[in-house]
Scaffold this active site. Structure first.
Site, PDB file in Angstrom:
ATOM      1  N   MET A  82       0.854  -1.186   0.000  1.00 31.72           N
ATOM      2  CA  MET A  82       0.000   0.000   0.000  1.00 31.72           C
ATOM      3  C   MET A  82       0.885   1.230   0.000  1.00 31.72           C
ATOM      4  O   MET A  82       1.941   1.248   0.622  1.00 31.72           O
ATOM      5  CB  MET A  82      -0.891   0.008   1.234  1.00 31.72           C
ATOM      6  N   CYS A  83       0.465   2.236  -0.693  1.00 25.91           N
ATOM      7  CA  CYS A  83       1.227   3.479  -0.777  1.00 25.91           C
ATOM      8  C   CYS A  83       0.348   4.651  -0.372  1.00 25.91           C
ATOM      9  O   CYS A  83      -0.876   4.562  -0.380  1.00 25.91           O
ATOM     10  CB  CYS A  83       1.745   3.689  -2.193  1.00 25.91           C
ATOM     11  N   GLY A  84       1.000   5.746  -0.019  1.00 25.44           N
ATOM     12  CA  GLY A  84       0.299   6.988   0.250  1.00 25.44           C
ATOM     13  C   GLY A  84       0.667   7.996  -0.815  1.00 25.44           C
ATOM     14  O   GLY A  84       1.851   8.175  -1.116  1.00 25.44           O
TER      15      GLY A  84
END
Length: 561
Positions: A1-3
């Site tokens: 998951m990335c922001g």
């Protein structure tokens, strides 16, 4: 998951980047790029990375030699690769392929992507900003657009910026920065319900996009049909699961449908289990052979999570444990966690899994939450992740999933924090198979036509109702949330079935039999006997975080800033 975060602004109307919230989502790398886009516009691009694909960590934002910029938060599964000139193999990250196609002006590339994503792409040659969420809205993206500032972010703090909303998962958006007055263009998905979008700037609908799987499902003839007399007779009897399930599985149509869905669900779980580095959180930067748990499952012990757990066993090495996150909330000072419904069903189904998969080490993580800890974490942190949603239902579900996904509790009566980097969730099953109590009420009042309308709408609104919130609260722990039931191929197959093949909501059939009938048949076919007939218990009630007397859609006082 990335922001991912982007603020494009002029006249110094800049907003701050939510550094820590973004870093929580992607603990492996973090970068910020500040640039001037032209004489008027400036841009701030920030990205954090949770490494899930390729041989090496790929930091963000990705910057092409021509100056174009990509922020990518997604999983593009390699077994459904789109045809392109980009050679994708195990050494390359999916974000590199996305950048390659977008730089070459291939907007139709999004029609080919299978997997969850949210993205932001700045085309330097045309001075355009493209962004959007996947066809089901499985990943979070918030926005606000004015004539002086464009804000896009995976997550935000309502105290500092309370104007953001969820980006609708109804298509791909474009903003041209070449004129003084900006406007928004939407390229809508062909299979989605047309959505009226309110905006502070002019808004225009452009050409349709046809998703390579869901875009083909345009013939919903079943929405105007009802069961035939023979089908109605089949669905109209009062028996228990030990009679009903075997009887339905003797009917060729039901058996063939169950087998088809089973194959698709196995394929979906496999994608989401094997697409990851072979390291847990603790061993990521160590050059050692890691045998710790890498896959976690939000596990109430109910139908949806039991099926996922049983199938997951097929794709995890036998010598690795699988973590089962089971959350319970104390309602008073006595803190009797073992009497909470989801704890009881969790332990019951755990025993069934141990019988069916005797070689597997199942780590049953008992996550016990006091009222004091709930209030403290909600006030200081979780409120930021639930935002911009604000109902009592969002409050209870958001908090319950956050604590569950944290994976911190007791394992064999000893303190344990899960090192898993991927968490599997059962979202989507109730919307597709008629699992909510409101579906029974709709059937009672409006018959099959009403339930058909509900299922049709539920699936197409799930991105804005639930999935953005769920993505934010899980990813906050540096874990990748993945939802096997919301795989495009599985969704398309279920969505082509008439309602009365998916569920039987006649009151003659007890809860735990007719609701989500087709999914229960699948569970029975897999060998699950107890879990196949467990009545639906909503997470907020099964975990004892919510009061059944509260109206779920009312605004939560706990979330007021």
């Amino acid at each position: 998951m990335c922001g991912i975060f982007c603020n494009i602004y002029r006249d110094n109307v800049q907003v701050k980047c939510y550094h820590q919230l973004l870093k929580n989502r992607g603990p492996d790398a973090f970068n910020v790029t500040e640039i001037s886009l032209d004489d008027n516009w400036k841009g701030s691009f920030a990205g954090s990375t949770l490494w899930t694909q390729g041989l090496n960590i790929k930091s963000q934002p990705l910057i092409h030699p021509n100056g174009s910029i990509l922020l990518w938060n997604g999983d593009k599964y390699s077994d459904l690769n789109a045809s392109s000139n980009f050679k994708n193999n195990i050494t390359e990250n999916d974000s590199e392929e996305v950048l390659y196609n977008l730089v070459n002006g291939n907007i139709s590339y999004f029609e080919q992507i299978t997997g969850p994503y949210a993205f932001i792409f700045y085309n330097s040659e045309k001075n355009e900003l493209w962004f959007g969420r996947d066809v089901l809205g499985r990943h979070s993206l918030l926005w606000h657009v004015s004539q002086k500032s464009i804000i896009l972010s995976s997550v935000a703090e309502p105290k500092s910026c309370n104007i953001l909303k969820e980006v609708p998962s109804c298509g791909i958006f474009k903003i041209s920065l070449t004129t003084c007055d900006i406007s928004i263009d939407l390229f809508p998905w062909s299979h989605m319900i047309p959505k009226e979008i309110t905006s502070d700037v002019p808004f225009f609908v452009k050409d349709l996009l046809y998703h390579n799987i869901l875009g083909k499902s345009t013939d919903y003839y079943w929405t105007i049909m009802k069961p035939s007399e023979n089908e109605s007779a089949l669905l109209n009897f009062a028996e228990g699961p030990e009679v009903v399930f075997p009887q339905f599985l003797e009917i060729p149509y039901y058996l063939n449908t169950v087998n088809k869905l089973k194959d698709l669900l196995f394929k979906s779980v496999k994608r989401r289990v094997i697409t990851k580095p072979d390291f847990c959180k603790d061993c990521l930067l160590k050059n050692i052979d890691c045998k710790h748990a890498k896959i976690g499952i939000l596990f109430s012990g109910g139908l949806d999570s039991a099926i996922i757990a049983l199938i997951t066993d097929n794709f995890v090495p036998e010598d690795e444990p699988i973590d089962l996150f089971n959350v319970s909330f104390a309602r008073d000072q006595e803190q009797k966690y073992d009497i909470v419904p989801d704890r009881k069903t969790g332990k019951r189904t755990l025993q069934e899994l141990r019988l069916l998969c005797p070689k597997r080490c199942w780590n049953f993580v008992e996550i016990n939450v006091t009222q004091e800890e709930l209030k403290d974490e909600r006030h200081k942190h979780i409120i930021n992740l639930i935002y911009p949603l604000s109902s009592i239902l969002d409050d209870s579900l958001g908090c319950a999933i956050w604590f569950a996904a944290r994976g911190k509790g007791l394992l064999n009566e000893k303190l344990y924090t899960s090192p898993t980097r991927v968490v599997l969730l059962g979202m989507g099953a109730d919307e597709m198979f008629g699992g909510y109590s409101r579906h029974r009420a709709t059937f009672r009042n409006h018959g099959w036509k009403g339930v058909t309308r509900d299922l049709y709408n539920d699936l197409r609104h799930i991105g804005e109702r639930n999935l953005g919130r769920d993505n934010r609260v899980v990813a906050d722990h540096g874990r990748q949330p993945r939802m096997p039931y919301l795989d495009e191929e599985f969704v398309a197959s279920v969505d082509s079935l008439p309602t009365w093949f998916r569920c039987c909501l006649d009151p003659k059939l007890a809860r735990g039999v007719g609701d989500k009938l087709l999914l229960r048949l699948l569970a029975w076919n897999l060998g699950l006997r107890s879990a196949a007939s467990l009545p639906k218990k909503a997470l907020q009630f099964g975990s004892h975080i919510a009061n059944p007397r509260d109206k779920g859609h009312a605004t939560s006082k706990n979330l007021m800033t």
